[in-house]
Design an enzyme around this catalytic site. Structure first.
Site, PDB file in Angstrom:
ATOM      1  N   CYS A 144     -35.912  -1.247 -19.789  1.00 12.27           N
ATOM      2  CA  CYS A 144     -35.234  -2.546 -19.678  1.00 12.27           C
ATOM      3  C   CYS A 144     -34.880  -2.894 -18.237  1.00 12.27           C
ATOM      4  O   CYS A 144     -34.886  -4.064 -17.851  1.00 12.27           O
ATOM      5  CB  CYS A 144     -33.934  -2.561 -20.492  1.00 12.27           C
ATOM      6  SG  CYS A 144     -33.847  -1.429 -21.863  1.00 12.27           S
ATOM      7  N   ASP A 197     -29.138   0.808 -25.271  1.00 14.48           N
ATOM      8  CA  ASP A 197     -28.900   1.045 -26.691  1.00 14.48           C
ATOM      9  C   ASP A 197     -30.018   1.813 -27.381  1.00 14.48           C
ATOM     10  O   ASP A 197     -29.766   2.630 -28.265  1.00 14.48           O
ATOM     11  CB  ASP A 197     -28.680  -0.291 -27.409  1.00 14.48           C
ATOM     12  CG  ASP A 197     -27.345  -0.922 -27.040  1.00 14.48           C
ATOM     13  OD1 ASP A 197     -26.673  -0.394 -26.136  1.00 14.48           O
ATOM     14  OD2 ASP A 197     -26.981  -1.938 -27.636  1.00 14.48           O
ATOM     15  N   CYS A 255     -30.693  -5.198 -20.031  1.00  8.26           N
ATOM     16  CA  CYS A 255     -30.425  -4.494 -21.274  1.00  8.26           C
ATOM     17  C   CYS A 255     -29.255  -5.141 -22.000  1.00  8.26           C
ATOM     18  O   CYS A 255     -28.431  -5.825 -21.396  1.00  8.26           O
ATOM     19  CB  CYS A 255     -30.124  -3.034 -20.961  1.00  8.26           C
ATOM     20  SG  CYS A 255     -30.275  -1.952 -22.383  1.00  8.26           S
ATOM     21  N   ASP A 256     -29.146  -4.880 -23.297  1.00  9.71           N
ATOM     22  CA  ASP A 256     -28.262  -5.626 -24.204  1.00  9.71           C
ATOM     23  C   ASP A 256     -26.896  -5.996 -23.631  1.00  9.71           C
ATOM     24  O   ASP A 256     -26.520  -7.161 -23.604  1.00  9.71           O
ATOM     25  CB  ASP A 256     -28.036  -4.822 -25.489  1.00  9.71           C
ATOM     26  CG  ASP A 256     -29.307  -4.687 -26.309  1.00  9.71           C
ATOM     27  OD1 ASP A 256     -30.371  -5.094 -25.818  1.00  9.71           O
ATOM     28  OD2 ASP A 256     -29.237  -4.176 -27.432  1.00  9.71           O
ATOM     29  N   CYS A 286     -36.395  -4.736 -25.014  1.00  8.79           N
ATOM     30  CA  CYS A 286     -37.002  -4.743 -26.346  1.00  8.79           C
ATOM     31  C   CYS A 286     -37.553  -6.120 -26.699  1.00  8.79           C
ATOM     32  O   CYS A 286     -36.912  -7.140 -26.465  1.00  8.79           O
ATOM     33  CB  CYS A 286     -35.976  -4.303 -27.387  1.00  8.79           C
ATOM     34  SG  CYS A 286     -35.332  -2.648 -27.109  1.00  8.79           S
ATOM     35  N   SER A 341     -27.691  -3.595 -34.468  1.00 10.73           N
ATOM     36  CA  SER A 341     -28.622  -3.939 -33.406  1.00 10.73           C
ATOM     37  C   SER A 341     -29.219  -5.304 -33.696  1.00 10.73           C
ATOM     38  O   SER A 341     -29.335  -5.718 -34.856  1.00 10.73           O
ATOM     39  CB  SER A 341     -29.735  -2.891 -33.358  1.00 10.73           C
ATOM     40  OG  SER A 341     -30.844  -3.377 -32.645  1.00 10.73           O
TER      41      SER A 341
END
Length: 572
Positions: free
Chosen positions: A54, A86, A127-128, A199, A475
């Site tokens: 990521c 994650d 990233c998240d 992702c 998620s």
């Protein structure tokens, strides 16, 4: 060359006058010229690290941002912060660090900006939790800011089909019940993630990337290109130039991000079938600028916004496919034309949202983005729930669900690990509602995501045959009848902490309700016998988080936000 008046810029404290001689000495030590020292200082913050794909491309993109700042007569100062990724933290104790990292990212960037008196910020995240964390600090500091997403990963190929990381998580469940061999699982894990980038589906990273454009903090189209594409560097350089325009025009994040901007962001999440985590991050961002926008407000927008993007995990396609048909701008133009967006909202581009979308058209010969006149579903891909099991609310992603009602007996677990072990051992009955509690922000602590558990259940063929309810999170890759963010959480004595295995739970995602079939008197009687539980984290960063974190319904925030502040950093 522009002669900058620094009398109202924060960096005057470290660059101007005789008292700043010691500070300037440090800048000379780093090779800066006198001219560069007296230009605006622009923080270029990234979450670059080698933890996961990521973030691996962010350093490259930061160099392009710095070129843009320099070309516009600014002095970029690059620094990095952490991430907890994650996909790697999932399914074990490491996941307790994930949501905490959002606050650490925002806090660490704040402290760097404050300590060194930077005048503006370009933040790159991949990233998240790093996306909302970086946008939160922009709103908190209120310095001229531009956000940029690091980009999505390319899809992998397995047996002729596009795959992503969620396919691997679900394959673990398939492998557990003998529907996939060890050799096939190995082959899949080796091809699922073929490049740098976050992702690929409409999971949390891509959801919040879409939010960054919808809310006005990112340049139009900057969220779309996959991480390996060199066109990302062009957007990065442009972001560096634009942040200098924002300084000149004194256009700040709170001038751009308003209640209407948050409503636009929530509408885009709903229309794309985005991550339920957006219902946590949008209220947290709103807290930073003093806007009232909690889970209930988010859910209201979700309820009235049609689902038009055919994206995973509920649909067919990944982020690259959305990029190929024009990006999130195509979704926003459909929503704008349908009356679901506020077109007058400002963006960092210096134009209104409507102006940035003026020439955008939805391609006809594709099924990635549907017409607003013919949506996939009339209400959003994510909906809010309330009832005696969740008085302050809960959230569920309905994108991809065929049935929007579910009723069954509870099977209760205190903590995710016990539930995961039971699912792997097939110690459950079809038609049950699996309840995982004591996984909220305080009680977990850290509000873990449950992708390993939900994916194992889905991989065993139980996707539409069971429901899962938790005060933890899911998620963005989770699919199936999975309800998260149940508030109040069990640790605070919420009703989810009072139910017992066998209690009947009824969920209606169409009506927006979730009830346990117990009377108020029965719940009150159980509350009298309820005792608080102590978790294992009594020191360190996670313990500190538990001392200040609030309800998931308000964004799981750790401070009072703009409503409590006595000054804004940019004005000191």
């Amino acid at each position: 060359m522009t002669k900058w008046d620094k009398s109202k810029l924060v960096s005057r404290y470290v660059t101007e006058g005789a008292k700043s001689a010691p500070h300037r000495a440090y800048y000379y030590a780093m090779g800066m010229t006198e001219e560069e020292i007296h230009q605006p200082l622009v923080g270029v913050a990234t979450c670059w690290n080698e933890a996961a794909p990521c973030n691996i491309a962010l350093s490259r993109q930061a160099q392009a941002v710095k070129k843009g700042v320099q070309a516009a007569e600014g002095s970029p100062r690059e620094f990095t912060t952490i991430t907890v990724t994650d996909g790697i933290a999932m399914g074990h104790e490491g996941m307790r660090s994930s949501l905490v990292s959002r606050e650490v990212i925002a806090d660490s960037v704040e402290l760097t900006m404050r300590g060194h008196c930077y005048d503006a910020l370009v933040g790159l995240a991949g990233c998240d939790k790093s996306l909302p964390g970086m946008m939160m600090v922009m709103l908190r500091l209120n310095v001229p800011s531009v956000f940029m997403y690091g980009g999505t990963i390319l899809p992998g190929k397995f047996k002729g089909k596009d795959v992503d990381i969620v396919n691997v998580f679900e394959a673990v469940g398939e492998n557990a019940v003998g529907n996939m061999t060890d050799e096939e699982l190995k082959e899949l894990e080796c091809v699922a993630c073929p490049s740098a980038g976050a992702c690929g589906g409409q999971f949390t990273a891509n959801t919040m990337a879409c939010v960054s454009e919808a809310i006005g903090l990112a340049l139009p189209n900057s969220a779309g290109a996959p991480a390996p594409y060199e066109s990302r560097d062009e957007y990065a350089e442009a972001s560096g130039r634009v942040v200098m325009d924002l300084i000149k025009n004194n256009l700040r994040p709170r001038d751009i991000v308003t209640l209407k901007s948050f409503e636009n962001a929530a509408a885009v999440v709903a229309a794309t079938g985005g991550s339920t985590n957006a219902a946590l991050h949008l209220p947290a961002m709103a807290n930073e600028c003093g806007v009232d926008f909690d889970l209930s407000a988010v859910a209201e927008i979700f309820k009235r916004t049609p689902l038009i993007a055919n994206l995973r995990p509920g649909g067919k396609y990944v982020a690259k496919h959305l990029y190929d048909v024009g990006g999130v701008g195509v979704v926003m133009k459909e929503l704008l034309d349908g009356g679901f967006l506020h077109g007058e909202c400002m963006t960092v581009a210096g134009k209104t949202l409507a102006e940035t979308l003026e020439n955008v058209k939805r391609p006809e010969d594709q099924d990635v983005v549907y017409s607003i006149k013919n949506p996939i579903h009339p209400s959003g891909g994510v909906v809010g729930l309330k009832g005696n099991l969740a008085p302050e609310g809960a959230i569920v992603k309905i994108a991809g669900l065929e049935n929007l009602q579910f009723e069954g007996p509870a099977r209760v677990f205190d903590g995710e690990q016990a539930a995961y072990d039971a699912i792997q051992a097939k110690e459950y009955e079809e038609g049950e509602v699996i309840v995982i509690r004591y996984e909220g922000p305080k009680g977990g602590p850290g509000m873990r995501e449950m992708l390993s558990t939900t994916a194992a259940l889905y991989g065993q063929g139980m996707g539409g045959k069971m429901a899962l309810v938790t005060d933890g999170r899911f998620s963005g890759g989770t699919r199936g009848f999975c309800i998260g963010h149940v508030s109040p959480e069990a640790y605070d004595g919420g009703p989810i902490g009072l139910i017992e295995s066998g209690d009947i739970i009824a969920i209606d995602a169409e009506a927006g309700t979730m009830e346990v079939k117990l009377t108020d008197e029965e719940l009150a009687a159980r509350k009298k016998n309820w005792k608080p539980r102590e978790h294992d984290y009594q020191s360190g960063a996670i313990w500190k988080y538990t001392q200040t974190v609030g309800s998931a319904s308000k964004g799981a925030v750790t401070h009072g936000g703009a409503k409590s502040e006595k000054h804004i950093f940019v004005d000191i």
